[in-house]
Design a protein around this motif. Sequence first.
Motif, PDB file in Angstrom:
ATOM      1  N   LEU A  55       0.529  -1.552  -0.122  1.00 37.75           N
ATOM      2  CA  LEU A  55      -0.279  -0.740   0.124  1.00 37.75           C
ATOM      3  C   LEU A  55       0.464   1.298   0.456  1.00 37.75           C
ATOM      4  O   LEU A  55       0.809   2.356  -0.273  1.00 37.75           O
ATOM      5  CB  LEU A  55      -0.935  -0.253   1.220  1.00 37.75           C
TER       6      LEU A  55
ATOM      7  N   LYS B 299       0.790   3.925  -2.701  1.00 31.70           N
ATOM      8  CA  LYS B 299      -0.061   5.760  -2.336  1.00 31.70           C
ATOM      9  C   LYS B 299       1.506   6.993  -3.049  1.00 31.70           C
ATOM     10  O   LYS B 299       1.263   7.940  -3.244  1.00 31.70           O
ATOM     11  CB  LYS B 299       0.278   6.085  -0.508  1.00 31.70           C
TER      12      LYS B 299
ATOM     13  N   THR C 256     -14.863   4.219   0.382  1.00 31.99           N
ATOM     14  CA  THR C 256     -13.864   3.989   0.301  1.00 31.99           C
ATOM     15  C   THR C 256     -13.134   3.428   1.114  1.00 31.99           C
ATOM     16  O   THR C 256     -13.285   3.942   1.847  1.00 31.99           O
ATOM     17  CB  THR C 256     -12.995   5.299  -0.353  1.00 31.99           C
ATOM     18  N   GLY C 257     -11.998   2.277   1.214  1.00 31.89           N
ATOM     19  CA  GLY C 257     -11.537   2.022   1.342  1.00 31.89           C
ATOM     20  C   GLY C 257     -11.984   0.309   1.909  1.00 31.89           C
ATOM     21  O   GLY C 257     -10.800  -0.352   2.832  1.00 31.89           O
TER      22      GLY C 257
ATOM     23  N   VAL D 119      -3.389  -5.638   2.771  1.00 26.53           N
ATOM     24  CA  VAL D 119      -3.455  -4.272   2.480  1.00 26.53           C
ATOM     25  C   VAL D 119      -3.765  -3.321   2.993  1.00 26.53           C
ATOM     26  O   VAL D 119      -4.067  -2.280   3.473  1.00 26.53           O
ATOM     27  CB  VAL D 119      -3.839  -4.099   0.892  1.00 26.53           C
ATOM     28  N   LEU D 120      -4.964  -3.664   3.428  1.00 26.63           N
ATOM     29  CA  LEU D 120      -5.679  -2.262   4.219  1.00 26.63           C
ATOM     30  C   LEU D 120      -6.204  -2.826   5.964  1.00 26.63           C
ATOM     31  O   LEU D 120      -6.648  -1.674   6.465  1.00 26.63           O
ATOM     32  CB  LEU D 120      -7.063  -2.975   3.721  1.00 26.63           C
TER      33      LEU D 120
ATOM     34  N   LYS E 169     -11.822  -5.272   6.773  1.00 24.39           N
ATOM     35  CA  LYS E 169     -12.397  -4.052   4.888  1.00 24.39           C
ATOM     36  C   LYS E 169     -13.064  -5.286   3.907  1.00 24.39           C
ATOM     37  O   LYS E 169     -13.063  -4.286   3.145  1.00 24.39           O
ATOM     38  CB  LYS E 169     -10.292  -3.677   5.108  1.00 24.39           C
TER      39      LYS E 169
ATOM     40  N   MET F 140     -14.608  -2.509  -4.697  1.00 24.80           N
ATOM     41  CA  MET F 140     -14.035  -2.238  -4.466  1.00 24.80           C
ATOM     42  C   MET F 140     -14.837  -1.073  -4.175  1.00 24.80           C
ATOM     43  O   MET F 140     -15.514  -0.310  -5.088  1.00 24.80           O
ATOM     44  CB  MET F 140     -12.543  -1.561  -5.139  1.00 24.80           C
TER      45      MET F 140
ATOM     46  N   TYR G 108     -10.026   5.565  -3.872  1.00 19.72           N
ATOM     47  CA  TYR G 108     -10.034   4.268  -4.069  1.00 19.72           C
ATOM     48  C   TYR G 108      -8.767   3.611  -4.678  1.00 19.72           C
ATOM     49  O   TYR G 108      -8.534   1.965  -4.057  1.00 19.72           O
ATOM     50  CB  TYR G 108     -11.260   3.283  -4.084  1.00 19.72           C
TER      51      TYR G 108
ATOM     52  N   LYS H 152      -5.863   3.941  -5.441  1.00 19.67           N
ATOM     53  CA  LYS H 152      -4.402   3.266  -5.210  1.00 19.67           C
ATOM     54  C   LYS H 152      -4.718   1.924  -4.210  1.00 19.67           C
ATOM     55  O   LYS H 152      -4.278   1.488  -3.609  1.00 19.67           O
ATOM     56  CB  LYS H 152      -3.600   4.292  -3.870  1.00 19.67           C
ATOM     57  N   TYR H 153      -5.872   1.572  -3.111  1.00 20.00           N
ATOM     58  CA  TYR H 153      -6.208   0.465  -3.154  1.00 20.00           C
ATOM     59  C   TYR H 153      -6.377  -0.367  -3.828  1.00 20.00           C
ATOM     60  O   TYR H 153      -6.029  -2.048  -3.676  1.00 20.00           O
ATOM     61  CB  TYR H 153      -7.677   0.380  -1.568  1.00 20.00           C
TER      62      TYR H 153
ATOM     63  N   LEU I 240      -3.761  -4.320  -4.481  1.00 22.36           N
ATOM     64  CA  LEU I 240      -4.490  -4.968  -4.493  1.00 22.36           C
ATOM     65  C   LEU I 240      -4.641  -6.507  -4.973  1.00 22.36           C
ATOM     66  O   LEU I 240      -3.737  -7.427  -5.760  1.00 22.36           O
ATOM     67  CB  LEU I 240      -6.153  -5.354  -3.983  1.00 22.36           C
TER      68      LEU I 240
END
Length: 388
Positions: A5, A9, A168-169, A314-315, A319, A346, A370, A372-373, A377
């Motif tokens: 992650l 970013k 988001t997330g 990742v999160l 999540k 997502m 969202y 970047k997630y 993933l």
Amino acid sequence: MSNILDKAKEIEEYIINFRRDLHENPELSGQEFKTQEKIMKELDKLGISYKKAGNASLIGVLRGNKPGKTVALRGDIDALPIIEQSGVEFASKNSGVMHACGHDAHASMLLGAAKILSEMKDEIAGEVRFFFQEGEETFTGAKKIIEAGGMDGVDACLGMHGMPELETGYVNIQPGYRMAGCDTIYVKFEGVSGHGSVPHLAKDTIHPACTFVTDLQGIVTKNINAQDPIVISVGKFDGGTKANVVAKYTEIDISMRYFNPQVREIAHEAIKRHAKAIADAYELKVDVRIEESALSLYNDDELAALADNSITKVLGEGKNKTLPRYMGSEDMPYYFQHAKGVYAFMGYRNEEKESLYFPHHEKFKIDEDYMKYGTALHVQFALDFLNK
């Protein structure tokens, strides 16, 4: 928290800028030539080899420094014939065409994943393929990549789609049926034309066709197990030419959604049987033509568990949220015929940013946070599968 992650970013601005460029310049299914060119330029910079497929698709290939399995990651790239009313500064410059389903984000997240993975060859055992796929909206693109050999030797695949049910997330990946299959069924009754004052001397098709339409829902309630959802909708009914002419032809277009392939076959046979029975009763001819649009999407149990673990890396914990199945359709299941696969939803919902519209809406707008997630993933799943 995963360092993947952090890597996503670091390139978040790159992902967002690429997505905005695609959003400004959307292209319809099968016509994504400029989109293809832009992706090729970026893959060239990353040193990732690729080949063209279909009209405008790309199959990127990244081989690690150690032998191993092959995983495929997919991002669709086509837009829709919609006049944009999102109000974003980077709105479509192609009048009447809009990225109203978020495929610009899907493609950009996949490109971001390719960028990260291209710098991690030492950690890759095996091969990663990147499918930048045309024509998802027309259910044609996956087949073109498969025909070009994209799935040859693939052991697992991952696809994803942004959805507004999740903030988001958050992500949804769970095993089993997740999206419906879709068929379009064309029924044509043929009779004998004649004068409206003496219908007994002709063979009318409108009344029998109306009887058939009313009868269709009986198939759902009487022939199909109530535990297996199915939707049969008549979207078009076209019969006759004039008020005082008995209609020789009446045509009906039906959309059918299903999950269980066995239920699909039961419904197909029932529709044919009911159409023939009604035609016979009124001494008519009838033709039933079934056109496959998409298959039902089934997430592999083992891969869903692996992906759930990737989400946690990742999160963080908690999540992966549960969602009901969607009656909407995708062409991702065609890949799943050749290798086991998993599909992620997502979350992009952010009410402050007015990111709350369902795909295909003229005011559709994602929360770009969202992406970047989704990028992370893709990368985490690929590494987890190849290195397990």
